[in-house]
Design a protein around this motif. Structure first.
Motif, PDB file in Angstrom:
ATOM      1  N   ASN A 452       0.838  -1.198   0.000  1.00 28.25           N
ATOM      2  CA  ASN A 452       0.000   0.000   0.000  1.00 28.25           C
ATOM      3  C   ASN A 452       0.876   1.253   0.000  1.00 28.25           C
ATOM      4  O   ASN A 452       1.602   1.507   0.959  1.00 28.25           O
ATOM      5  CB  ASN A 452      -0.909   0.006   1.229  1.00 28.25           C
ATOM      6  CG  ASN A 452      -1.983   1.073   1.147  1.00 28.25           C
ATOM      7  OD1 ASN A 452      -1.791   2.128   0.551  1.00 28.25           O
ATOM      8  ND2 ASN A 452      -3.137   0.808   1.748  1.00 28.25           N
ATOM      9  N   PRO A 453       0.824   2.080  -1.057  1.00 34.60           N
ATOM     10  CA  PRO A 453       1.689   3.259  -1.114  1.00 34.60           C
ATOM     11  C   PRO A 453       1.373   4.292  -0.042  1.00 34.60           C
ATOM     12  O   PRO A 453       2.228   5.115   0.293  1.00 34.60           O
ATOM     13  CB  PRO A 453       1.438   3.817  -2.524  1.00 34.60           C
ATOM     14  CG  PRO A 453       0.077   3.317  -2.893  1.00 34.60           C
ATOM     15  CD  PRO A 453      -0.038   1.959  -2.259  1.00 34.60           C
ATOM     16  N   LEU A 454       0.170   4.254   0.504  1.00 32.97           N
ATOM     17  CA  LEU A 454      -0.173   5.214   1.553  1.00 32.97           C
ATOM     18  C   LEU A 454       0.523   4.892   2.870  1.00 32.97           C
ATOM     19  O   LEU A 454       0.694   5.771   3.716  1.00 32.97           O
ATOM     20  CB  LEU A 454      -1.691   5.276   1.741  1.00 32.97           C
ATOM     21  CG  LEU A 454      -2.467   5.755   0.515  1.00 32.97           C
ATOM     22  CD1 LEU A 454      -3.945   5.924   0.843  1.00 32.97           C
ATOM     23  CD2 LEU A 454      -1.893   7.072  -0.022  1.00 32.97           C
ATOM     24  N   TYR A 455       0.939   3.637   3.046  1.00 25.24           N
ATOM     25  CA  TYR A 455       1.760   3.317   4.215  1.00 25.24           C
ATOM     26  C   TYR A 455       3.126   3.987   4.086  1.00 25.24           C
ATOM     27  O   TYR A 455       3.663   4.517   5.065  1.00 25.24           O
ATOM     28  CB  TYR A 455       1.932   1.804   4.357  1.00 25.24           C
ATOM     29  CG  TYR A 455       0.666   1.034   4.668  1.00 25.24           C
ATOM     30  CD1 TYR A 455      -0.553   1.670   4.830  1.00 25.24           C
ATOM     31  CD2 TYR A 455       0.685  -0.361   4.778  1.00 25.24           C
ATOM     32  CE1 TYR A 455      -1.715   0.958   5.104  1.00 25.24           C
ATOM     33  CE2 TYR A 455      -0.459  -1.079   5.069  1.00 25.24           C
ATOM     34  CZ  TYR A 455      -1.658  -0.421   5.220  1.00 25.24           C
ATOM     35  OH  TYR A 455      -2.808  -1.136   5.495  1.00 25.24           O
ATOM     36  N   SER A 456       3.686   3.969   2.882  1.00 28.05           N
ATOM     37  CA  SER A 456       4.951   4.659   2.638  1.00 28.05           C
ATOM     38  C   SER A 456       4.782   6.164   2.802  1.00 28.05           C
ATOM     39  O   SER A 456       5.647   6.845   3.372  1.00 28.05           O
ATOM     40  CB  SER A 456       5.464   4.346   1.231  1.00 28.05           C
ATOM     41  OG  SER A 456       5.779   2.977   1.091  1.00 28.05           O
ATOM     42  N   PHE A 457       3.684   6.695   2.293  1.00 28.84           N
ATOM     43  CA  PHE A 457       3.386   8.122   2.411  1.00 28.84           C
ATOM     44  C   PHE A 457       3.336   8.523   3.882  1.00 28.84           C
ATOM     45  O   PHE A 457       3.951   9.513   4.303  1.00 28.84           O
ATOM     46  CB  PHE A 457       2.050   8.404   1.716  1.00 28.84           C
ATOM     47  CG  PHE A 457       1.652   9.857   1.666  1.00 28.84           C
ATOM     48  CD1 PHE A 457       2.029  10.647   0.599  1.00 28.84           C
ATOM     49  CD2 PHE A 457       0.882  10.419   2.670  1.00 28.84           C
ATOM     50  CE1 PHE A 457       1.651  11.991   0.536  1.00 28.84           C
ATOM     51  CE2 PHE A 457       0.498  11.752   2.625  1.00 28.84           C
ATOM     52  CZ  PHE A 457       0.883  12.530   1.553  1.00 28.84           C
ATOM     53  N   HIS A 458       2.618   7.733   4.678  1.00 29.91           N
ATOM     54  CA  HIS A 458       2.485   7.998   6.108  1.00 29.91           C
ATOM     55  C   HIS A 458       3.841   7.950   6.806  1.00 29.91           C
ATOM     56  O   HIS A 458       4.191   8.846   7.595  1.00 29.91           O
ATOM     57  CB  HIS A 458       1.518   6.973   6.719  1.00 29.91           C
ATOM     58  CG  HIS A 458       1.356   7.083   8.196  1.00 29.91           C
ATOM     59  ND1 HIS A 458       1.649   6.042   9.053  1.00 29.91           N
ATOM     60  CD2 HIS A 458       0.948   8.103   8.972  1.00 29.91           C
ATOM     61  CE1 HIS A 458       1.412   6.420  10.297  1.00 29.91           C
ATOM     62  NE2 HIS A 458       0.982   7.657  10.286  1.00 29.91           N
ATOM     63  N   ALA A 459       4.626   6.924   6.518  1.00 32.87           N
ATOM     64  CA  ALA A 459       5.937   6.783   7.149  1.00 32.87           C
ATOM     65  C   ALA A 459       6.868   7.924   6.751  1.00 32.87           C
ATOM     66  O   ALA A 459       7.680   8.386   7.563  1.00 32.87           O
ATOM     67  CB  ALA A 459       6.556   5.440   6.772  1.00 32.87           C
ATOM     68  N   ALA A 460       6.748   8.399   5.517  1.00 31.80           N
ATOM     69  CA  ALA A 460       7.631   9.460   5.030  1.00 31.80           C
ATOM     70  C   ALA A 460       7.352  10.793   5.698  1.00 31.80           C
ATOM     71  O   ALA A 460       8.285  11.545   6.013  1.00 31.80           O
ATOM     72  CB  ALA A 460       7.485   9.594   3.515  1.00 31.80           C
ATOM     73  N   VAL A 461       6.078  11.090   5.930  1.00 34.45           N
ATOM     74  CA  VAL A 461       5.729  12.421   6.452  1.00 34.45           C
ATOM     75  C   VAL A 461       5.614  12.456   7.971  1.00 34.45           C
ATOM     76  O   VAL A 461       5.856  13.497   8.591  1.00 34.45           O
ATOM     77  CB  VAL A 461       4.428  12.946   5.813  1.00 34.45           C
ATOM     78  CG1 VAL A 461       4.558  13.002   4.302  1.00 34.45           C
ATOM     79  CG2 VAL A 461       3.214  12.102   6.205  1.00 34.45           C
ATOM     80  N   ALA A 462       5.244  11.327   8.594  1.00 35.84           N
ATOM     81  CA  ALA A 462       5.042  11.299  10.043  1.00 35.84           C
ATOM     82  C   ALA A 462       6.143  10.561  10.785  1.00 35.84           C
ATOM     83  O   ALA A 462       6.321  10.758  11.984  1.00 35.84           O
ATOM     84  CB  ALA A 462       3.681  10.669  10.375  1.00 35.84           C
TER      85      ALA A 462
END
Length: 548
Positions: A452-462
């Motif tokens: 899921n790319p949104l897991y990467s998105f979340h980890a990158a920003v938070a």
């Protein structure tokens, strides 16, 4: 009376002329919040698509008044983004994993054994038991397991269990017997672990894994296609439209070419050439391969192993194992020889480098040959641990960092034990890498991490995991902004594959790949990002996933 009819006829004629003068398109999507991810990060309300290409975008009124569409989608105010692009993944490995024993998240070796017993009972016809995903760092006893329990429960069935990073495997005696391994056999770039008595423990690291895995029966092609389609459906369900297949053998590349030529797969795939020097030379001789959905123009090299397996190559010994610095999977000369040949071709070089020693070696070797880095777009995959004196080389030699943000939030529980309090500061340093090159290509490394790319998105920003740990974020100074993260999984990922003129943003003349989400990932709170759902995924104007 004639005058009266003429007044009636004039509006009708005007309306007909206006309608017939409108351009016909295949699809209009309107009433949306469209993040174009163009150079100024502009937002629109509607897009028009024809022949699988974006031909226009603007307000809903503008687009609906200019075009007549065969089909239309009312987005109901939902956000639209360019199709998500995973810049480092393993498509065929995911397909394989879906047919294997899933060991992700197991909390003990005993839990693994129970899963294997259940699997074997349900699949008695299987000649091998294959599994993946175990991670001893999640167990109370964090030592590598041994083959003893596998031998007890599966004395006659060979077992091959890949660690979560796919750089270590646990096998039983039956598998070792089939491979006819000898403890005295040297394994350059790998390790066959033995106990104090000199007997195999069942642990194989990096290049040693292939000594056993080569004996696993290859599934028939129709099973392979079935697995790939299941994997493809999973990727579509989370908004992925393009992926980088990070390292495939010539046999697998040839098979993919056949599938795409038959239109058997729809996901866009930038497949990298893996294998030995001879395999790479063969594909280089054949030249760059590019079709509508499959591209082969990058060479994937392996410098070292993984931090979790202690096979990442470090400048100084591991903090939790002072007798080891890890090792290289290919010698400096082997890497240099291949790179010196690739530099004379239009092919890209992408090299796996985890440890600070491996990253230094790759950066310096690249720098020896690359005089036009911006044009070449050579990449380092992972760039996980970098010495403070080496960060500037990404800018100096114009090397693209291809990183996977969920590695940071998965590894943070034990990474400092491996590296120590000083060296950890140069690990998972995404913002620092971004400052050097100006772009980051973001991926997941699935199936090592979730796709899921949104897991990467979340980890990158938070910089926190799914539970919001740690408070304040892990090394939060290396978080990136939401705009940067979105660019990293769209236009910057496309750029890292020479495709920014074709996809990665919603602009005129580009492939009509986009995703509609149920919430706006640019505005909602961090703790809601992982719960966002994909409503629709579209490739070349065709809906390939629609949430019921």
């Amino acid at each position: 009376m004639k005058l009266f009819y003429s007044f009636l006829l004039f509006p009708l004629v005007f309306f007909m002329v206006r309608c017939t003068s409108n351009k016909e398109v295949d699809l209009i999507v309107y009433n949306a919040k469209v993040y174009t991810v163009d150079s100024v990060f502009s937002q629109k309300e509607a897009v028009a698509i024809k022949g699988g290409i974006f031909i226009d975008m603007g307000t809903s009124e503008e687009i609906q008044s200019k075009y007549i569409a065969k089909d239309a989608i009312d987005a109901e105010g939902k956000p639209i983004y360019p199709g998500f692009y995973d810049a480092h993944a393993h498509f065929l490995m995911l397909a394989d994993m879906l047919e294997q024993v899933n060991l992700n998240g197991t909390k003990s070796y005993d839990e693994i054994i129970q899963k294997l017993i259940v699997y074997h009972q349900k699949n008695p016809e299987k000649r091998w038991i294959i599994g993946s995903g175990w991670d001893q760092n999640l167990w109370e006893d964090k030592r590598f397991p041994t083959k003893d329990s596998l031998d007890k429960y599966f004395p006659e069935t060979p077992v091959f269990l890949s660690r979560v990073d796919y750089h270590t495997a646990l096998v039983n005696s039956k598998a070792l017997h089939i491979a006819q391994l000898d403890t005295t056999r040297p394994v350059p770039g790998g390790l066959m672990a033995v106990d104090s008595a000199g007997n195999f423990t069942g642990i194989l690291i990096d290049n040693a894994m292939e000594l056993v895995s080569r004996h696993i029966p290859v599934p028939e092609q129709h099973y392979l296609l079935s697995g790939l389609r299941k994997a493809q459906d999973s990727l579509f369900s989370v908004g992925l439209t393009s992926i980088v297949d990070a390292g495939l053998s010539p046999e697998k590349l040839d098979y993919l070419k056949k599938l795409y030529q038959r239109d058997s797969l729809k996901i866009r795939n930038y497949a990298m050439i893996g294998g030995n020097a001879r395999d790479i030379e063969r594909y280089i001789r054949e030249g760059i391969y590019e079709s509508e959905r499959l591209t082969i123009r990058s060479v994937k090299l392996m410098a070292d192993g993984a931090l979790g397996s202690r096979s990442a190559c470090l400048l100084e010994p591991y903090s939790d194992d002072t007798l080891s610095r890890g090792f290289l999977l290919q010698s400096p000369k082997e890497l240099d020889d291949i790179i010196s040949k690739v530099v004379r071709t239009p092919f890209q070089v992408s090299t796996h480098a985890i440890g600070d020693s491996a990253n230094r070696l790759v950066l310096d070797t690249y720098g020896k040959y690359v005089k036009d880095g911006k044009k070449r777009r050579w990449r380092i995959e992972h760039a996980q641990v970098v010495s403070s004196s080496d960060f500037s080389k990404f800018a100096q030699f114009q090397i693209i960092p291809s990183v996977q943000p969920t590695h940071a939030t998965s590894d943070m529980y034990w990474a400092e034990n491996r590296l120590g309090v000083d060296r950890i500061k140069g690990a998972y340093a995404y913002n620092k890498l971004l400052e050097q090159y100006g772009k980051l290509a973001l991926g997941s490394d699935f199936p090592v991490e979730h796709f899921n790319p949104l897991y990467s998105f979340h980890a990158a920003v938070a910089r926190v995991d799914k539970n919001g740990v740690p408070t304040g974020g892990f090394q939060i100074e290396n978080a990136i902004t939401r705009e940067q993260a979105l660019r990293g999984m769209t236009i910057w990922a496309a750029f890292s594959c020479f495709q920014e003129k074709k996809r990665g943003s919603i602009e005129r003349g580009k492939d009509a790949d986009f995703v509609i989400l149920n919430e706006d990932i640019m505005t909602i709170p961090d703790n809601q990002l992982r719960d966002v759902k994909t409503l629709r995924t579209v490739i070349a104007g065709e809906t390939v996933f629609l949430r019921e």
